[in-house]
Design an enzyme around this catalytic site. Structure first.
Site, PDB file in Angstrom:
ATOM      1  CB  ALA A  74      51.041 -50.585  -5.700  1.00 25.36           C
ATOM      2  CB  THR A  75      54.212 -54.837  -7.754  1.00 23.57           C
ATOM      3  OG1 THR A  75      52.781 -55.351  -7.707  1.00 23.57           O
ATOM      4  CG2 THR A  75      55.402 -55.664  -7.674  1.00 23.57           C
ATOM      5  CG  ASN A 154      45.406 -57.343  -0.870  1.00 22.41           C
ATOM      6  OD1 ASN A 154      46.110 -57.102   0.092  1.00 22.41           O
ATOM      7  ND2 ASN A 154      45.747 -58.276  -1.480  1.00 22.41           N
ATOM      8  CG  HIS A 204      45.326 -52.126 -11.412  1.00 20.99           C
ATOM      9  ND1 HIS A 204      44.488 -53.166 -11.071  1.00 20.99           N
ATOM     10  CD2 HIS A 204      46.651 -52.067 -10.834  1.00 20.99           C
ATOM     11  CE1 HIS A 204      45.649 -53.786 -10.503  1.00 20.99           C
ATOM     12  NE2 HIS A 204      46.474 -53.196 -10.034  1.00 20.99           N
ATOM     13  CB  THR A 240      60.130 -43.601 -22.160  1.00 20.46           C
ATOM     14  OG1 THR A 240      61.408 -43.802 -22.715  1.00 20.46           O
ATOM     15  CG2 THR A 240      59.202 -42.852 -22.851  1.00 20.46           C
ATOM     16  CB  CYS A 331      48.173 -61.786  -5.668  1.00 23.88           C
ATOM     17  SG  CYS A 331      47.912 -60.039  -6.064  1.00 23.88           S
TER      18      CYS A 331
END
Ligand code: PLP
Length: 381
Positions: A74-75, A154, A204, A240, A331
């Protein structure tokens, strides 16, 4: 790691669901081809897994397959949505609207753009952590390129009125980006119904692997890429593809949406039991954000965030010696600063305050919550 530690930090990250792991496993050991290798069966199998996952995710959120771009999480999705929209816009005095309790992935991205001359409006939130749609409408100008308001927070779990915001943005012809990291799999989510142009997802937080996410980009929404290279993901995100991760992201979203109501009821009941116990034994307890028993629709079912004052904070920390919870969010706790989310809802912290965030999960057991409540009762009464 202490084996008896009880994990209650599911808003920071979640354990992998075995169903997700089983879906991913073949793409590590047997079908390990590069999805861009179109000359052999290994590559073609990997490519098929990627495209099937893209379709699965798209179907589950009301999107078209080609509107899903895989990212590292998401960042990256937040950075790509906001910076990408600003870079692609031809407006002369570009303007972004966001809100004070966004994740740093949004706020720091806006701050970097502000240094480059973009105007940024940061809307306040009320004491429940909710943005006013009226304030938002007043802030929109003819130079506004994008509004970025998260689905659910969050730290305090507040749920924003994203459908109202989406309709408003559509009316004014500005892009609406939502960071759906904490909402997806826990709350109903449909990009069409909520008029969303860009949405950030990550695996996650919903029992999927770390390091994989996606950005939903509506077909008619123009953004510029941030990462250049082999032209993967229709040129929007080179690199990739993380095939096992992509398969895991799709499976994690699928399982979470299938079990959304069950997970919500289960985690809400354990969360409310913990809150009732804390309230019963802690005189100084302050609930950060909406009281989930009065306003369940304003708060994620699995989230609880409380502040205690004076000795009670230390006593409670002692009672929770074997519990993995967060001091605020994972965070911001790394920086040791008062959380910007708590400040925005009027909790300014202070030396004698202790804030704890609990995130109940699909795999939290009733016995674990009972044992935590027993420890709280023994220590605090
Ligand atoms: C609301 C929100 N946005 C963004 C992120 C960042 O997600 P990721 O870890 O996938 O980069 C998080 C995770 O902490 C989050 O909770």
């Amino acid at each position: 790691m202490e084996q008896t530690t009880i994990y209650l930090d599911n808003n920071a990250t979640t354990p992998l669901d075995e169903r997700v792991f089983n879906a991913m496993k073949p793409y590590f050991f047997e079908c390990y081809g590069n999805a861009a290798s179109n000359t052999h069966v290994f590559g073609m199998t990997a490519k098929k897994a990627v495209e099937d996952s893209r379709k699965t995710i798209a179907n589950l959120i009301g999107a078209k397959a080609e509107e899903i771009i895989f990212t590292s999480g998401a960042t990256e999705s937040d950075n790509l949505a906001i910076t990408g929209a600003i870079d692609a816009s031809s407006k002369p005095n570009k303007h972004i609207i966001t809100c004070a309790i966004e994740h740093k992935a949004v706020l720091d991205t806006c701050a970097v753009l502000e240094k480059k001359g973009v105007k940024v409006t940061v809307l306040p939130v009320d004491s429940n952590g909710i943005v006013s749609v009226e304030h938002l409408e007043n802030a929109i100008t003819d130079q506004t390129v994008i509004v970025s308001i998260m689905h659910a927070n969050n730290e305090i779990g507040s749920i924003q009125p994203i459908s109202d915001i989406g309709k408003l943005c559509k009316k004014h012809g500005v892009y609406f980006h939502t960071d759906a990291t904490q909402g997806i799999g826990k709350l109903p989510f449909n990009v069409e119904e909520s008029c969303i142009d860009l949405a950030s997802l990550t695996a996650h937080k919903i029992y999927g692997p770390k390091g994989i996410g996606a950005l939903y980009v509506r077909n008619d929404c123009k953004i510029s890429p941030l990462i250049h290279g082999g032209g993967h993901e229709s040129g929007m995100r080179s690199g990739t593809l993380n095939v096992p991760g992509i398969v895991g992201l799709a499976k994690a979203i699928e399982v979470s949406i299938e079990s959304l109501n069950d997970d919500a009821d289960y985690t809400m009941s354990l969360r409310n039991q913990l809150l009732d116990c804390l309230e019963h034994h802690c005189k100084t307890l302050l609930i950060n954000g909406a009281d989930p028993r009065l306003h369940p629709q304003l708060r994620l079912p699995n989230n609880l965030n409380v502040t205690l004052y004076g000795d009670e904070g230390e006593l409670l920390s002692g009672a929770l010696w074997n519990v993995a919870y967060s001091a605020s969010s994972a965070c911001t706790s790394a920086t040791g600063k008062q959380s910007h989310v708590l400040s925005a809802i009027g909790n300014m912290g202070g030396k004698d305050s202790t804030t704890l965030r609990f995130g109940i999960g699909r795999f939290t057991t009733q016995a674990e919550i009972n044992s935590i409540c027993d420890s709280i009762r023994d220590m605090m009464s």
